[in-house]
Enzyme design. Sequence first.
Site, mmCIF file in Angstrom:
data_model
loop_
_atom_site.group_PDB
_atom_site.id
_atom_site.type_symbol
_atom_site.label_atom_id
_atom_site.label_comp_id
_atom_site.label_asym_id
_atom_site.label_seq_id
_atom_site.Cartn_x
_atom_site.Cartn_y
_atom_site.Cartn_z
ATOM 1 N N GLU A 84 0.889 -1.170 0.000
ATOM 2 C CA GLU A 84 0.000 0.000 0.000
ATOM 3 C C GLU A 84 0.925 1.216 0.000
ATOM 4 O O GLU A 84 1.442 1.617 1.026
ATOM 5 C CB GLU A 84 -0.892 -0.053 1.241
ATOM 6 C CG GLU A 84 -2.176 0.716 1.065
ATOM 7 C CD GLU A 84 -2.173 1.975 1.876
ATOM 8 O OE1 GLU A 84 -1.956 3.041 1.250
ATOM 9 O OE2 GLU A 84 -2.364 1.918 3.090
ATOM 10 N N CYS A 140 -2.265 8.906 2.828
ATOM 11 C CA CYS A 140 -1.965 8.383 1.495
ATOM 12 C C CYS A 140 -3.129 8.677 0.553
ATOM 13 O O CYS A 140 -2.966 8.688 -0.659
ATOM 14 C CB CYS A 140 -1.628 6.905 1.541
ATOM 15 S SG CYS A 140 -2.910 5.940 2.286
#
Length: 500
Positions: free
Chosen positions: A256, A290
């Site tokens: 990720e 993110c």
Amino acid sequence: MSELQDAAEAALRTIGVNVDETTPIRSVPSPLTEELLAPAPTTDRAGVEAAIERATSAFPAWADLPAPARGAVVRRFGDLLREHKDTLADLITLEVGKIASEARGEIQEMIDVCDLAVGLSRQVGGLTLPSERPGHQLLENWNPLGPIAVISAFNFPAAVWSWNTAIALICGDTVVWKPSERTPLISLAGSALLDRALDEAGHPDVHQLVLTADPEDAAPLLDDDRIRLVSATGSTRMGEHVGPRVQRRFGRVLLELGGNNAAIITPSADLDLAVRGSVFAAAGTAGQRCTTLRRLIVHRSLADEMTDRIGSAYEQLAVGNPWRNDDVHVGPLIDESAYDNMRDALDRAETSGGQRVTGGERVTVGPGGCYVTPAIVGMSKQTDLVREETFAPLLWVLPYDDLDEAIAIHNDVPQGLASSIFTRDVREAGRFTGPLGSDCGIVNVNVGPSGAEVGGAFGGEKATGGGRETGSDAWKAYMRRATTTINHSDELPLAQGVEF
Ligand code: UN1
């Protein structure tokens, strides 16, 4: 002792963390003031190897426990998180600089994923498929994978760990966790609560925390064959290092990595929604998610209006030290180097045709801490600079003329995490969510790109790494699928009609 250090030590005491002062210890500065917080132990390479050994030894008994019994341990962990929610949130504010509401939101996300995992502990299972052979059954068995490693980043120091860990635990895996070097205290606190739940169940070694100060000391997590999966969250550059290294030994990876998340604002959009959604997604968490909104792709007819409205909203945002101050909306950047990157991007934008609209200024809040006003920069077109992820509150505004062009701009970046469109036109929404629309793992309509719920699978494509965590069927990454054929007849027919 400073007020913040005091607060950190009080929080650790409340949770019941005992720091073993016989091991080497180190203190990490709070981004709020740069004062050192409570000391935490460090783990050297031998300590990492010992943790892998313990997680390996603990695996058979844990894997053999019925999944609902593993779920009961995760339920207990979730209850402990509920009990200590505010204390854990304090540690996140102290170590990461999040405002209280977002810090509590992060703990809520942990509680939510525990609930999800408890439910899954009675749900994970496979298909029964028709066998072509008489008297045969063809089915899928999902088995635990083995010990796994979780590598997490500073910005969601607790939630991302628990996304992985709660699910991995009900799947029957044991876990070695390497958090960011920036966040040892919330890591100690979260681990202490999970360890309590595991100890009570008689499975003390199932979870291992390693607090390496030097990333090289964590190398065995990548290289040791016993670690069957490495789930890593962080920059794309980190993923480029971790991914091939683990795959070289045929370990599994779940990555990720970076995002360069955009929102398309179409002429039919509800602009009030679009402004509110954009301001939270771009400036919330000081631009350090993110999933943060980094590019606003706006129909040319609305570009000035959207820029002005977001700019005015930014002026209303209070930038400051959020410790015991709920009026603050934007806390500090994690450190000076984060600001250097933002400054550098702003300087480069100025020399490449960017039009600084607002923000990017340092705000003096106290003697220490790196506080900055969120920035908006107008760009006439998407440049390589815009294609990079700058992990700070910096929003690029890019005009477009028709939706095909907007989608092309949207997808023309290396990353593919989160995306959104603001529109009231179902045809535009359908194109964006359809096969030739957004190429991201998360595709939203009239919702900003950040702030996903745990029920869906979380992750992204391209340079974001392709991994999926938390909800839906993301649990499959933590298990080994065994395609199983059972012959309950007295014959031995071969598949495909082969005679032998
Ligand atoms: C991250 O920044 O690594 O969707 C995770 C979100 C949060 C998780 C962010 N639920 O913004």
